[in-house]
Design an enzyme around this catalytic site. Structure first.
Site, short mmCIF file in Angstrom:
data_model
loop_
_atom_site.label_atom_id
_atom_site.label_comp_id
_atom_site.label_asym_id
_atom_site.label_seq_id
_atom_site.Cartn_x
_atom_site.Cartn_y
_atom_site.Cartn_z
N TYR A 140 0.90 -1.44 -0.12
CA TYR A 140 -0.16 -0.14 -0.06
C TYR A 140 0.59 1.52 -0.04
CZ TYR A 140 -4.05 -2.91 -0.48
OH TYR A 140 -5.35 -3.29 -0.70
N GLN A 146 -14.95 1.45 -7.73
CA GLN A 146 -14.16 0.21 -7.57
C GLN A 146 -13.18 0.85 -7.62
OE1 GLN A 146 -15.30 -3.68 -9.15
NE2 GLN A 146 -15.67 -2.22 -11.35
N ASP A 195 -7.72 5.17 -5.87
CA ASP A 195 -6.96 6.69 -6.40
C ASP A 195 -7.23 7.78 -5.84
OD1 ASP A 195 -8.66 6.35 -8.88
OD2 ASP A 195 -7.60 5.21 -9.81
N HIS A 218 -14.61 0.80 -2.87
CA HIS A 218 -14.04 -0.02 -2.20
C HIS A 218 -12.60 1.27 -1.19
CE1 HIS A 218 -13.80 -3.35 -5.43
NE2 HIS A 218 -15.35 -3.60 -4.57
N CYS A 223 -4.27 5.81 20.25
CA CYS A 223 -4.69 4.47 21.64
C CYS A 223 -2.92 3.88 20.42
CB CYS A 223 -5.78 4.16 20.84
SG CYS A 223 -5.77 2.52 18.93
N GLY A 276 -13.65 -0.03 -18.18
CA GLY A 276 -12.61 -0.09 -17.90
C GLY A 276 -12.16 -1.00 -15.92
N THR A 277 -12.82 -1.74 -16.39
CA THR A 277 -13.46 -3.19 -15.25
C THR A 277 -13.51 -4.54 -15.71
OG1 THR A 277 -14.33 -3.89 -13.44
CG2 THR A 277 -15.52 -3.07 -14.97
N SER A 278 -12.92 -5.37 -15.13
CA SER A 278 -12.50 -7.21 -15.53
C SER A 278 -13.84 -7.51 -15.39
CB SER A 278 -11.73 -7.34 -15.17
OG SER A 278 -11.04 -8.14 -13.52
N GLU A 298 -10.97 -4.23 -24.62
CA GLU A 298 -10.68 -6.15 -24.64
C GLU A 298 -12.47 -6.24 -24.30
OE1 GLU A 298 -7.90 -8.69 -22.83
OE2 GLU A 298 -8.50 -8.55 -21.21
C1 BJW Z 1 -8.99 -0.08 -19.76
C2 BJW Z 1 -7.67 -0.16 -19.61
C3 BJW Z 1 -8.01 1.41 -20.41
C4 BJW Z 1 -7.16 -1.69 -19.14
N1 BJW Z 1 -8.86 1.44 -20.88
N2 BJW Z 1 -9.90 -0.01 -20.34
C5 BJW Z 1 -17.30 -16.35 -5.97
C6 BJW Z 1 -18.69 -15.93 -6.49
C7 BJW Z 1 -19.40 -14.10 -5.58
C8 BJW Z 1 -18.15 -13.79 -5.00
C9 BJW Z 1 -17.12 -14.27 -5.01
C10 BJW Z 1 -16.45 -15.27 -4.76
N3 BJW Z 1 -15.45 -15.93 -4.81
C11 BJW Z 1 -15.32 -15.51 -3.73
C12 BJW Z 1 -16.16 -13.67 -4.01
C13 BJW Z 1 -16.33 -13.10 -2.98
C14 BJW Z 1 -15.19 -12.07 -3.22
C15 BJW Z 1 -14.84 -11.66 -4.88
O1 BJW Z 1 -15.52 -10.88 -5.53
N4 BJW Z 1 -13.82 -12.75 -5.62
C16 BJW Z 1 -13.69 -12.49 -6.68
C17 BJW Z 1 -11.87 -12.63 -6.96
C18 BJW Z 1 -14.47 -14.08 -7.32
N5 BJW Z 1 -15.83 -10.81 -2.64
C19 BJW Z 1 -15.49 -10.14 -1.79
O2 BJW Z 1 -15.05 -10.55 -1.15
C20 BJW Z 1 -16.17 -9.24 -1.62
N6 BJW Z 1 -16.80 -8.80 -0.47
C21 BJW Z 1 -17.40 -9.47 -0.12
O3 BJW Z 1 -18.10 -10.04 -0.90
O4 BJW Z 1 -18.57 -9.40 0.99
C22 BJW Z 1 -19.42 -10.45 1.42
C23 BJW Z 1 -18.81 -11.34 2.59
C24 BJW Z 1 -18.31 -10.64 3.31
C25 BJW Z 1 -18.19 -11.18 4.38
C26 BJW Z 1 -17.19 -13.14 4.61
C27 BJW Z 1 -18.38 -13.30 2.94
C28 BJW Z 1 -18.99 -12.37 2.13
C29 BJW Z 1 -14.44 -6.79 -1.48
C30 BJW Z 1 -14.26 -7.28 -2.73
C31 BJW Z 1 -13.62 -6.36 -2.86
C32 BJW Z 1 -12.20 -5.48 -3.54
N7 BJW Z 1 -11.29 -5.30 -3.57
C33 BJW Z 1 -10.20 -5.46 -4.34
C34 BJW Z 1 -9.07 -4.89 -3.52
C35 BJW Z 1 -8.44 -3.52 -3.23
C36 BJW Z 1 -7.25 -3.49 -2.80
C37 BJW Z 1 -6.57 -2.91 -3.32
O5 BJW Z 1 -7.07 -1.30 -4.36
O6 BJW Z 1 -5.20 -2.83 -3.10
O7 BJW Z 1 -10.15 -3.56 -5.25
S1 BJW Z 1 -9.60 -6.50 -5.10
C38 BJW Z 1 -9.39 -5.07 -7.07
O8 BJW Z 1 -10.00 -6.00 -8.07
C39 BJW Z 1 -9.84 -3.93 -7.00
C40 BJW Z 1 -10.59 -3.32 -7.38
O9 BJW Z 1 -11.53 -2.46 -7.25
C41 BJW Z 1 -11.10 -4.74 -7.97
C42 BJW Z 1 -11.48 -4.70 -9.72
O10 BJW Z 1 -10.37 -4.72 -9.85
P1 BJW Z 1 -11.05 -3.68 -11.37
O11 BJW Z 1 -10.87 -3.19 -11.86
O12 BJW Z 1 -12.00 -4.66 -12.84
O13 BJW Z 1 -9.42 -3.89 -12.53
P2 BJW Z 1 -8.73 -5.26 -13.12
O14 BJW Z 1 -7.38 -5.41 -13.23
O15 BJW Z 1 -9.63 -6.66 -12.73
O16 BJW Z 1 -9.71 -5.20 -14.62
C43 BJW Z 1 -8.97 -3.46 -15.16
C44 BJW Z 1 -9.64 -3.93 -16.45
O17 BJW Z 1 -9.56 -2.65 -17.20
C45 BJW Z 1 -9.33 -4.84 -17.30
O18 BJW Z 1 -10.62 -5.19 -18.55
C46 BJW Z 1 -8.65 -3.93 -19.33
O19 BJW Z 1 -8.93 -4.54 -20.05
C47 BJW Z 1 -9.53 -2.42 -18.82
N8 BJW Z 1 -8.03 -1.36 -19.18
N9 BJW Z 1 -6.28 -0.38 -19.54
C48 BJW Z 1 -10.48 1.24 -20.85
N10 BJW Z 1 -6.93 2.20 -20.82
ZN ZN Z 2 -6.35 3.95 17.43
#
Ligand code: BJW
Ligand code: ZN
Length: 253
Positions: free
Chosen positions: A76, A112, A115, A130, A161, A198-200, A226
């Site tokens: 981070y 999501q 930044d 997020h 604390c 821009g999300t997968s 894509e």
């Molecule tokens: C361009 C480009 C350009 C490139 N122009 N495009 C099975 C089914 C359903 C759910 C789950 C499951 N198994 C597990 C889960 C739950 C889990 C989950 O979804 N997992 C999956 C991996 C399957 N979810 C959770 O745990 C969430 N909480 C939850 O479900 O709570 C309920 C619960 C609570 C308690 C117990 C049980 C359940 C929380 C999810 C939090 C995700 N957080 C993150 C990390 C943050 C930390 C950090 O930032 O450091 O957030 S994960 C990471 O992925 C980050 C992002 O916001 C998120 C999404 O990613 P994003 O933005 O889509 O990025 P990429 O890299 O994947 O894609 C980029 C895209 O851009 C690509 O498509 C490129 O092509 C494109 N691109 N350049 C246009 N110029």
């Molecule tokens: Zn504290």
């Protein structure tokens, strides 16, 4: 490598997307890491999407933080440092114009991303699903502080604390902030058009908003380099970098 996009196909798709936006009374936009790629910030998945050999799924969990907070804070602190030089790009700016065009109550920007670049560009109301890289949260007293771009210790502690601080980010297995999530789900339920940029679209519950749009019969426009998991719900695909596609789309409205 992806096949090149036929410019004529893209023009037709842009015209269709512009028509769907013009016809919508309410518009919602869901963004992901791809919109910030042209600002120099790495996306999570795909090439370069790993960090020190760890998948984000291994670093961004409460279990990882318990096991090795130093490792997680290195991840981070590096991300916070990369923000110091990152500036909003033309894609972020186009969404500011879109918010101005639709006006309060008819536009929702749901991101999501952690930044802060949508706010930096000037978007007034941003639903950050997020959390935020700028904020820290105390693991002891729960206090949340905005530390902006300040350099933090390798293992920062809470001044009141003394307990360990953590990033105020939603990790895997954690719930999204309730009010933000409710507002996002409500905006999608009421929109006639959802733009997905821009999300997968593989991380839930955020990705579920796209199916929810389908469910209320809203039109879905996808902007991405894509096809993705969102593509099956999309009425229009705008294949290309969002920093180029979004300004072009705005000019056609
Ligand atoms: C361009 C480009 C350009 C490139 N122009 N495009 C099975 C089914 C359903 C759910 C789950 C499951 N198994 C597990 C889960 C739950 C889990 C989950 O979804 N997992 C999956 C991996 C399957 N979810 C959770 O745990 C969430 N909480 C939850 O479900 O709570 C309920 C619960 C609570 C308690 C117990 C049980 C359940 C929380 C999810 C939090 C995700 N957080 C993150 C990390 C943050 C930390 C950090 O930032 O450091 O957030 S994960 C990471 O992925 C980050 C992002 O916001 C998120 C999404 O990613 P994003 O933005 O889509 O990025 P990429 O890299 O994947 O894609 C980029 C895209 O851009 C690509 O498509 C490129 O092509 C494109 N691109 N350049 C246009 N110029
Ligand atoms: Zn504290």
């Amino acid at each position: 490598m992806h096949p090149p996009v036929d410019p004529d196909d893209l023009t037709v798709a842009l015209e269709k997307a512009a028509r769907l936006i013009r016809q919508a009374n309410r518009l919602a936009v869901l963004t992901g890491a791809g919109i910030s790629a042209e600002s120099g910030l790495a996306t999570f998945r795909g090439a370069g999407g790993l960090w020190e050999g760890h998948a984000v799924e291994d670093v961004a969990t409460p279990m990882a933080f318990e096991r090795d907070p130093g490792l997680v804070w290195r991840f981070y602190n590096a991300r916070r440092a990369s923000l110091r030089t990152a500036r909003p790009n033309l894609g972020h700016e186009a969404l500011v114009r879109l918010e101005e065009r639709f006006g309060d109550g008819r536009f929702a920007l749901i991101t999501q991303n952690v930044d802060g670049l949508h706010r930096a560009a000037g978007s007034r109301r941003v639903l950050e699903l997020h959390g935020s890289l700028a904020r820290v949260r105390c693991t002891g007293c729960g206090i949340i502080e905005d530390r902006g771009q300040e350099e933090l210790a390798e293992l920062p502690h809470c001044t009141p604390c003394g307990a360990l601080l953590r990033p105020d980010i939603v990790w895997f297995h954690e719930m999204l902030p309730h009010d933000v999530w409710t507002a996002a789900a409500d905006a999608v339920a009421k929109c006639q058009c959802l733009m997905v940029v821009g999300t997968s679209a593989i991380v839930y519950p955020a990705a579920g908003l796209i199916a929810a749009a389908d469910f209320v019969d809203a039109r879905v426009i996808e902007v991405n380099l894509e096809r993705t998991a969102a593509s099956q719900h999309a009425n229009v695909h705008l294949l290309g970098p969002s920093g180029q596609i979004l300004p072009r789309l705005l000019r056609m409205l």
